[in-house]
Design an enzyme around this catalytic site. Sequence first.
Site, PDB file in Angstrom:
ATOM      1  N   SER A 166      -2.360  25.266  65.797  1.00 42.16           N
ATOM      2  CA  SER A 166      -1.339  25.418  66.789  1.00 42.16           C
ATOM      3  C   SER A 166      -1.199  24.218  67.730  1.00 42.16           C
ATOM      4  O   SER A 166      -0.155  24.041  68.352  1.00 42.16           O
ATOM      5  CB  SER A 166      -1.632  26.655  67.638  1.00 42.16           C
ATOM      6  OG  SER A 166      -2.832  26.480  68.371  1.00 42.16           O
ATOM      7  N   LYS A 202      -2.842  20.815  76.256  1.00 45.42           N
ATOM      8  CA  LYS A 202      -2.133  21.855  75.501  1.00 45.42           C
ATOM      9  C   LYS A 202      -1.644  22.920  76.473  1.00 45.42           C
ATOM     10  O   LYS A 202      -2.363  23.305  77.400  1.00 45.42           O
ATOM     11  CB  LYS A 202      -3.101  22.450  74.472  1.00 45.42           C
ATOM     12  CG  LYS A 202      -2.464  23.424  73.487  1.00 45.42           C
ATOM     13  CD  LYS A 202      -3.509  23.903  72.479  1.00 45.42           C
ATOM     14  CE  LYS A 202      -2.934  24.872  71.465  1.00 45.42           C
ATOM     15  NZ  LYS A 202      -3.968  25.397  70.546  1.00 45.42           N
ATOM     16  N   SER A 215      -7.141  25.352  65.238  1.00 34.90           N
ATOM     17  CA  SER A 215      -6.004  24.781  65.949  1.00 34.90           C
ATOM     18  C   SER A 215      -6.248  23.424  66.595  1.00 34.90           C
ATOM     19  O   SER A 215      -5.301  22.777  67.053  1.00 34.90           O
ATOM     20  CB  SER A 215      -5.520  25.757  67.025  1.00 34.90           C
ATOM     21  OG  SER A 215      -4.833  26.825  66.423  1.00 34.90           O
TER      22      SER A 215
END
Lengths: 491, 101, 499
Positions: free
Chosen positions: A155, A80, A179
């Site tokens: 997210s 990420k 997330s």
Amino acid sequence: MSDLTRMTATEIAGLVAGGETSAVEVTRAHLDRIAAVDDRVHAFLHVDSAGALAAARQVDDRRAAGEQLGPLAGVPVAVKDVLATKGVPTTVGSKILQGWRPPYDATIVQRLRAAGTVMLGKTNMDEFAMGSSTEYSAYGVTHNPWDLDRIPGGSGGGSAAALAAYEAPLAIGSDTGGSIRQPGAVTGTVGAKPTYGGTSRYGLVAFSSSLDTPGPCARTVLDAALLHEVIGGHDPRDSTSIPQPVPDVVAAAKLGATGDLTGVKLGIVSEFTGEGAEPGVLAAFRESVDALTKLGAEIVEVSCPNFKYALPAYYLIAPSECSSNLARFDGVRFGLRVGDDGNRSLEEVMSLTREAGFGPEVKRRIMIGTYALSSGYYDAYYGQAQKVRTLITRDFTAAFEQVDALISPTTPFVAFPIGARTSDPYQMYLADLFTIPTNLYGGPGISVPCGLSDGLPVGLQIMAPTMADDRMYRVAAALESVVGTFTPPAL
Amino acid sequence: MAAISREEVAHLARLSRLAVTEEELDTFAGQLDVILQAVAQVGEVTAADIPPTSHSVPLTNVLRDDVVTPCLTPEEALSGAPDAEEQRFRVPRILDEDVAS
Amino acid sequence: MTTTLPAYDEVVARYEPVIGLETHVELGTNTKMFCGCPTDFGGEPNTRVCPVCLGLPGSLPVANKAAIEATIRIGLALNCSIAEWCRFARKNYFYPDMPKNFQISQYDEPLCVDGYLDVEVNGELVRIGIERVHLEEDTGKTLHVGGATGRIHGATESLVDYNRAGIPLVEIVTKPVPGTGALAPEVAKAYVAELRDVIRSLGVSDVRMEEGSLRCDVNTSLNLPGEEWGTRTETKNVNSLRSVERAVRSEILRQASVLDAGGRIFQETRHFQEDTGDTRPGRSKETATDYRYFPEPDLVPLAPDAVWVAELKAALPELPRLHRRRLQEQWGLSELDMQSVLNAGAVELIEQTIAAGATPAAARKWWLGELSRRANETGAELSDVGATPEQVAELQGLVDAGKLNDKLARTVLEGVVAGEGSPTEVMANRNLEVVSDTGALTAAVDEAIAANPGIADKIRSGKVAAAGALVGAVMKTTRGQADAKTVRELILERLSAQG
């Protein structure tokens, strides 16, 4: 050889270790897959082909030299874009960091490299990890491989979508309010939020320091556990890192995979099985509960009366911390600078830079946080939210006196269509309704696929006491042994 | 009654160093109002004896020995700078106002 | 606006000043407060920085144990209670010398609270209450370019160096000090001097005001007798002990003139002007700053346990004031003599010189005499005058051994101060040693006798006092390097031998 991109990390590592394939071959297969599908999925913000192949070559050389390789050596991983990667662009999904190449590696990235995993690139995310759909990325939305018109969660939608689209067998996420778990649930993948302090935050671009928790994402529970073991453990550079060994999550996942939950007592959070969740989600959840019962688990209902305050408390604590954490993005030391025409003052240039560099959701949260920390409002907002945190911790503590772990649906609803909730920020916030309490408490939580609702994945969440991450892996692996994994339609 | 006015939002934007537009102010004022009304629920928790929780880890005294570790090179330190001069970070003129120490 | 200031004595007869001091001390730890970058002074810009002290995204602080211990020791030396549990807090405001745009500081939970420091003013003890001692991080340094004088006002751009960013700073805040009357300026100065000595004795900082490792803000207010305390102003930019005194004095006078004219004192920050000796207002802000303090989530609480604190307390050195009392007795000095030693800032230097072998009287003579004179001339601190206590002791040793006379010793000291080496080296290199070789001296004496037959005759006839003239002649030819007493003996000896 069958398609390397369809294999689990465990299988790939076995083939590499046994010399049946090379890390380079594995890496090429995944880079090819990314090249083939990522224009439609948009899971990646940056693909580091050269870096990945170089890392893969190193693994192959080490194997050739007779070195003992770790359990994930040669396995590709998508990271990420919230983690600092030395020399590799790190944007946090924000324009304000466009082009920034950090001069250092996050601890987790160092550990991934040391373990011989191969970083394919950086995945898309809601800007600064603020969002539940990846729609708030400054670099375009990520599409859910199950239905390209729907969101992949957020997210960490990029990491989850990369797994579901077979672009990577492993991924790293970060979980502040869900997330990792929520994208896992809506993409039919596994996402685990470790105990806060169980994984290092050093190099994780901060959103909400007291809640942010990096963790593993994978397509199977065992793969997630293996990744968890590699990235977890004490880091002296993170003051909030717990100086204890990683709970034995791998052994727990293997134990769970035997399909025996005799003696395990699970509590259904009664507050999370009411009208807040979609019928299809509840139906899949109920079926899974039956399956867990058949595996020998004892299931009871547990009430956590203060969980109803978790969402409001979260939307005070996280914005407050973020308003301070994001102050450093001012166009002085790194990142974007706008409006420096030689006449404007620094204050003006800073304000124009932040105005242009941050998206609307980030601005909203910064302003809410600034408001909540202001002297006249601190007690009523931030102070009260900190009290709620205490109450939620008490709810968890009381529940874990009765049961080994708590379960609930991971999310109230399945992947929604892109654009469905962007006009109403608070509707978006509801996506994290069931995942947030764990963050406020600091304990671990995992989302494991448990079924489909109208052809879209549903996740089951398992929450355990702090530093008892192994418990949730056992239950998750047991459920997985019954319901199996879920494959999206071909892209 | 609104929890927050348009003027308050403008003030928050200034405090936060955000040069928001007039149009944004209208949008944000409405949205922040909805959010603040919702999060104000935490006020329902009234028991006075509840201690606040700032950290979920039960750690204290996490300290580092006073030992020098390698620094970045000035090139690395300045590598991300939008503007640099004389091995320093260059910024536009600073308004002549009081600075806390 | 110019107003005639009233006379000081007259003002303090009518108004009662209340003072308060906030002092920042840069700790002399090896590394910064929250990262392992070195803290040494100077250095090329941005060479002592890392992701943490540059505030790069993702970096995290870890507190320096030595800084925590130094703060606890300062707190203990100031008779404070040490918090059993406390936290760091973030102080949020935007400024480019602060890499994160917040400062990690302490807010409502300081590490040390509620102490005091006794200071002596005119031989009387004044007890200054200490409100709190807490720990925070320093900022970077900003260079203003394009303005006339390197000041922020009128500059077109600024350049930032973060070498100093993150150096541990201890903030020491006094309680308000009422009741000192006319002595308020002196009390303020004495407090800062005493605080400096205490901290120096702990060895936790070099506490140099001129280098900024000790910085002071002075709060002043005036009230009429029997009335509530007045509104206080905060004066910054007070960079020397003398300035502390002057700043309080000038602020008392300024406030009195405002009040006398029926005006009001506003709570504001003012800046001390070194050149004029008065204070000027900073540009006032439209609104009061709201720093939005909240507990620093990246750091866990501090909870110094009783054993740790007791260990630190047991290892505290003797407090300077008590230490000075003891030295005064040991050295046999009168109150007045000790005061002159103190005023010269020579206590430690004399102590070290004695430790290196000199007698108290000799050590005091050199430091208060020749070296103080030089320090005054050059405007340097006595400790920076260029001679070390060891060198002074060595010099005195040479005098005691007869190798130098007093005049030569002063010349040698000049050489030492000029950096020519140790006293022994300077003596050798400059060929300054007392001429004790009697062969050469005898020749010089014989030469003098031959050149002055009349004087020689007088001496032969018993007028021994006339020998002085011949001694002078010999000293002249030996360029002062002879021992006058030896020369005199030699002259008498030669003349009686010649009969």
